[in-house]
Write a protein that holds these residues in place. Structure first.
Motif, PDB file in Angstrom:
ATOM      1  N   SER A 358      40.004  34.745  29.635  1.00 25.65           N
ATOM      2  CA  SER A 358      38.914  35.741  29.726  1.00 25.65           C
ATOM      3  C   SER A 358      38.943  36.738  30.825  1.00 25.65           C
ATOM      4  O   SER A 358      38.452  37.945  30.776  1.00 25.65           O
ATOM      5  CB  SER A 358      37.460  35.240  29.243  1.00 25.65           C
ATOM      6  OG  SER A 358      37.123  34.456  29.964  1.00 25.65           O
ATOM      7  N   GLY A 359      38.825  35.758  32.040  1.00 24.11           N
ATOM      8  CA  GLY A 359      38.509  36.299  33.249  1.00 24.11           C
ATOM      9  C   GLY A 359      39.772  36.763  34.224  1.00 24.11           C
ATOM     10  O   GLY A 359      40.148  35.786  34.696  1.00 24.11           O
ATOM     11  N   ILE A 395      34.908  30.793  35.856  1.00 26.04           N
ATOM     12  CA  ILE A 395      34.699  31.357  34.503  1.00 26.04           C
ATOM     13  C   ILE A 395      33.413  30.936  34.233  1.00 26.04           C
ATOM     14  O   ILE A 395      32.644  31.468  33.400  1.00 26.04           O
ATOM     15  CB  ILE A 395      35.772  31.057  33.444  1.00 26.04           C
ATOM     16  CG1 ILE A 395      35.924  29.704  33.316  1.00 26.04           C
ATOM     17  CG2 ILE A 395      37.131  31.749  33.835  1.00 26.04           C
ATOM     18  CD1 ILE A 395      37.105  29.353  31.983  1.00 26.04           C
ATOM     19  N   SER A 398      31.013  32.924  36.148  1.00 27.40           N
ATOM     20  CA  SER A 398      31.166  34.476  36.014  1.00 27.40           C
ATOM     21  C   SER A 398      31.315  34.837  37.453  1.00 27.40           C
ATOM     22  O   SER A 398      30.658  35.855  37.942  1.00 27.40           O
ATOM     23  CB  SER A 398      30.011  35.232  35.027  1.00 27.40           C
ATOM     24  OG  SER A 398      29.986  34.742  33.898  1.00 27.40           O
ATOM     25  N   TYR A 400      33.697  36.259  39.099  1.00 31.12           N
ATOM     26  CA  TYR A 400      34.280  37.470  39.707  1.00 31.12           C
ATOM     27  C   TYR A 400      33.983  38.639  38.192  1.00 31.12           C
ATOM     28  O   TYR A 400      34.694  39.483  38.258  1.00 31.12           O
ATOM     29  CB  TYR A 400      35.756  37.237  39.692  1.00 31.12           C
ATOM     30  CG  TYR A 400      35.946  36.264  40.674  1.00 31.12           C
ATOM     31  CD1 TYR A 400      35.715  36.580  42.087  1.00 31.12           C
ATOM     32  CD2 TYR A 400      36.549  35.053  40.582  1.00 31.12           C
ATOM     33  CE1 TYR A 400      35.797  35.631  43.151  1.00 31.12           C
ATOM     34  CE2 TYR A 400      36.868  33.996  41.555  1.00 31.12           C
ATOM     35  CZ  TYR A 400      36.584  34.543  42.956  1.00 31.12           C
ATOM     36  OH  TYR A 400      36.824  33.715  43.920  1.00 31.12           O
ATOM     37  N   THR A 401      32.955  38.483  37.874  1.00 30.73           N
ATOM     38  CA  THR A 401      32.739  39.498  36.615  1.00 30.73           C
ATOM     39  C   THR A 401      32.099  40.613  37.207  1.00 30.73           C
ATOM     40  O   THR A 401      32.454  41.841  36.915  1.00 30.73           O
ATOM     41  CB  THR A 401      31.981  38.676  35.369  1.00 30.73           C
ATOM     42  OG1 THR A 401      32.555  37.687  35.004  1.00 30.73           O
ATOM     43  CG2 THR A 401      31.502  39.726  34.402  1.00 30.73           C
ATOM     44  N   SER A 402      31.067  40.586  38.036  1.00 26.96           N
ATOM     45  CA  SER A 402      30.522  41.699  38.537  1.00 26.96           C
ATOM     46  C   SER A 402      30.624  41.752  40.190  1.00 26.96           C
ATOM     47  O   SER A 402      30.958  40.867  40.975  1.00 26.96           O
ATOM     48  CB  SER A 402      28.913  41.326  38.805  1.00 26.96           C
ATOM     49  OG  SER A 402      28.137  42.546  39.132  1.00 26.96           O
ATOM     50  N   PRO A 404      33.832  42.263  41.630  1.00 22.89           N
ATOM     51  CA  PRO A 404      34.830  41.192  41.804  1.00 22.89           C
ATOM     52  C   PRO A 404      35.592  41.398  43.508  1.00 22.89           C
ATOM     53  O   PRO A 404      35.696  40.374  44.045  1.00 22.89           O
ATOM     54  CB  PRO A 404      35.911  41.737  40.803  1.00 22.89           C
ATOM     55  CG  PRO A 404      35.572  42.944  40.354  1.00 22.89           C
ATOM     56  CD  PRO A 404      34.060  43.173  40.362  1.00 22.89           C
TER      57      PRO A 404
END
Length: 598
Positions: A358-359, A395, A398, A400-402, A404
């Protein structure tokens, strides 16, 4: 009021094309696939013919670079926006080849109907119709005699006025005299400002990124091999999707085949990878972060330009060294051993299909860790375990979701300062304390997204731990994911819909299990009290309705492996919300057991 940092000057199209041919303006995207459809090229010519505006071009002259002898050297203008339009004009008016999305070199033939003053993409029917000039390049060729062109056309079209055709073709030829506004950014703008302008510019409706700008900077540099490096990045990304493209490169691009890059990426010809299909942005992030110890691609643009961050001046030596380092990073990225090892690490953690990834940025930083660990000679087994655990933590949290890039930059700098192994172990421990598994993760699992990282991690956990599919005697979750599986609602969807539950309620991930299609179909929309009672009969000599398990101990083990309370088999069917709460806790503990096994 802020001072204006640009000038706007109209220039004839003929002049702009001459600048491109002479190298006065560098087109960063010229070696990349031409994304416009031929009909869009037709429409551009028609707009010019009608005298309509076709937008502005934006250019920026490279910053002045201090040469090794101390003298300044002004760089070329870079075409920041307008690459596709200029390429379309060179293709349609001058007959230049363009690269398709499949990297095939083709010509774009635009036909012109002098009597109707109409443009069309050339096709077999048009080529057979004498009323059309099948390729407008014939009108613009320097050696073309308009008189002879008109005479030949009228001979094929009796009764057509030579004067009318002559006037029309002269009108067509004059479109290269049409003016296009060129916005030239001030040469003394700093890299950060130009990057911001670049990102805000929209080209064909697609917002450009810092990676696009970096790729443009790479492409226009021939002194340090940036043009070949750019091609290596593009080719590798395309070969990752279409391994057969290796043969195309071997046949069509002998110069690149002779480069040091092709021998390193030739292995893709026989590759069978669907776990990690990198884009050029992914390659740049990994190569840059691992080699330069920085995480912001804006810094890469500055370094490739020769920026000295201390003096804020631009030096050729820094530009040369930066291209060398980036090349080293790209070669490390495309190395077969490295690339296959990072995908092997992901698979060994249970992420056996791309659907479980996903990421993308989490994968990218995992690759950075692997490459840094290799360079620092971390023992292979220790490095693989570290990368697996870091990816899992990334993951689940999260990471590296915001923002990155900011997180990439922070992590890689901390690794340099505190050591790769010690820093990673410390962060993993702080991000995943015992309270995460018993308190935080069950709450995070209160979601209806089947693509949530928590459900994907749960499936990877089942793969890693060798679990069988729900009610399956022999078929594992790995088998189901690699072949075909159904996501079954333990409390069936229609059963819950009849109770008035909305989509977000009945599609909770804590209501999902992976099972065989035939088992899912057999259960249908039966309420859980009914089909669990039938399962109890099945393991006590009754009819086999759902799967092949006929032993009660084996069935209870299957339910526990799928985090389904085996009390349901005893007829204790809790309310739906109570069931979800209990199962979330069990799923979180499954993920914890998986993480500890990594």
């Amino acid at each position: 009021m802020a001072p204006q940092r640009y000038s706007v000057t109209p220039h004839p199209i003929e002049t702009i094309l001459a600048w491109v041919k002479s190298g006065e303006i560098a087109i960063p995207e010229i070696q990349r696939p031409f994304v416009w459809e031929a009909t869009k090229v037709r429409n551009l010519l028609d707009s010019l013919y009608q005298g309509y505006p076709v937008g502005y071009l934006i250019t920026w002259r490279n910053p002045t670079v201090r040469l090794k002898d101390g003298t300044p050297s002004a760089g070329k203008r870079i075409l920041i926006d307008g690459q596709q339009r200029v390429t379309a004009l060179m293709a349609s008016l001058l007959g230049h080849e363009v690269l398709t999305k499949d990297y095939e070199k083709v010509y774009i033939r635009i036909a012109f109907h002098p009597q109707e003053e109409r443009f069309e993409v050339a096709n077999p029917a048009i080529r057979k119709d004498a009323a059309w000039i099948e390729d407008v390049t014939a009108v613009f060729a320097p050696s073309t005699s308009v008189f002879q062109l008109v005479t030949g056309y009228c001979q094929k079209n009796p009764g057509v006025s030579q004067d009318a055709v002559f006037v029309t073709l002269e009108k067509l030829r004059k479109i290269i005299n049409n003016h296009v506004g060129v916005i030239e950014l001030a040469h003394d703008l700093d890299i950060e400002t130009v990057t911001e302008i670049f990102i805000r510019v929209n080209s064909a409706g697609t917002e450009l990124s810092q990676a696009d700008f970096a790729m443009s900077k790479i492409a226009v540099n021939e002194t340090y091999g940036g043009n070949v490096l750019r091609k290596a990045i593009d080719y590798f990304c395309h070969m990752s999707v279409a391994p057969e493209f290796v043969v195309h490169v071997e046949k069509r691009d002998p110069a690149f085949v002779a480069s040091e890059f092709f021998s390193v990426m030739r292995w893709l010809k026989n590759a069978n990878n669907d776990i990690y299909i990198p884009s050029y942005t992914d390659m740049l992030r990994v190569a840059f972060t691992s080699e330069f110890g920085r995480g912001k691609l804006q810094d890469l643009v500055a370094l490739l330009s020769g920026r000295n961050f201390e003096t804020r001046q631009f030096e050729e030596a820094i530009s040369e060294a930066s291209f060398d380092k980036l090349k080293k990073g790209v070669l490390a990225f495309i190395n077969q051993t490295h690339f296959e090892r990072i995908t092997m690490i992901l698979r060994s953690a249970g992420f056996v299909t791309s659907d479980l990834i996903s990421g993308r940025n989490a994968v990218n930083f995992a690759y950075v860790l692997y490459l840094r660990g290799r360079a620092e000679r971390v023992p292979a087994a220790d490095l693989e375990r570290l990368v697996r655990r870091w990816y899992a933590m990334s993951i689940l949290r999260s990471r590296y979701t915001s923002s990155p890039e900011t997180t990439f930059d922070y992590d890689i700098r901390q690794i340099a300062a505190r050591g790769l192994v010690s820093y990673c172990d410390e962060i993993i421990k702080s991000e995943l304390p015992d309270s995460f598994w018993t308190g935080t993760l069950p709450q995070l699992m209160n979601t209806s997204s089947a693509q949530s990282p928590y459900f994907l991690a749960y499936q990877a956990a089942q793969v890693k731990l060798g679990d069988k599919g729900f009610l399956s005697r022999d078929i594992t979750v790995r088998d189901l994911l690699l072949n075909r599986s159904d996501v079954h609602h333990i409390y069936p969807k229609k059963h819950l819909q009849r109770q008035g539950l909305a989509r977000g309620r009945y599609n909770q991930i804590a209501n999902f299990v992976l099972t065989q299609s035939e088992i899912n179909i057999a259960i249908g929309d039966k309420p859980p009290d009914q089909y669990f009672a039938e399962l109890a009969e099945q393991v006590h000599g009754g009819r086999k309705r759902y799967g092949g398990i006929t032993d009660e101990t084996e069935l209870r083990a299957n339910l526990r492996a799928n985090c389904v309370p085996d009390s349901l088999l005893d007829g204790r069917i809790p309310g739906y919300d109570e069931f979800l709460e209990e199962r979330r806790k069990l799923m979180a503990l499954k993920v914890k057991a998986w993480f500890e096994a990594l």
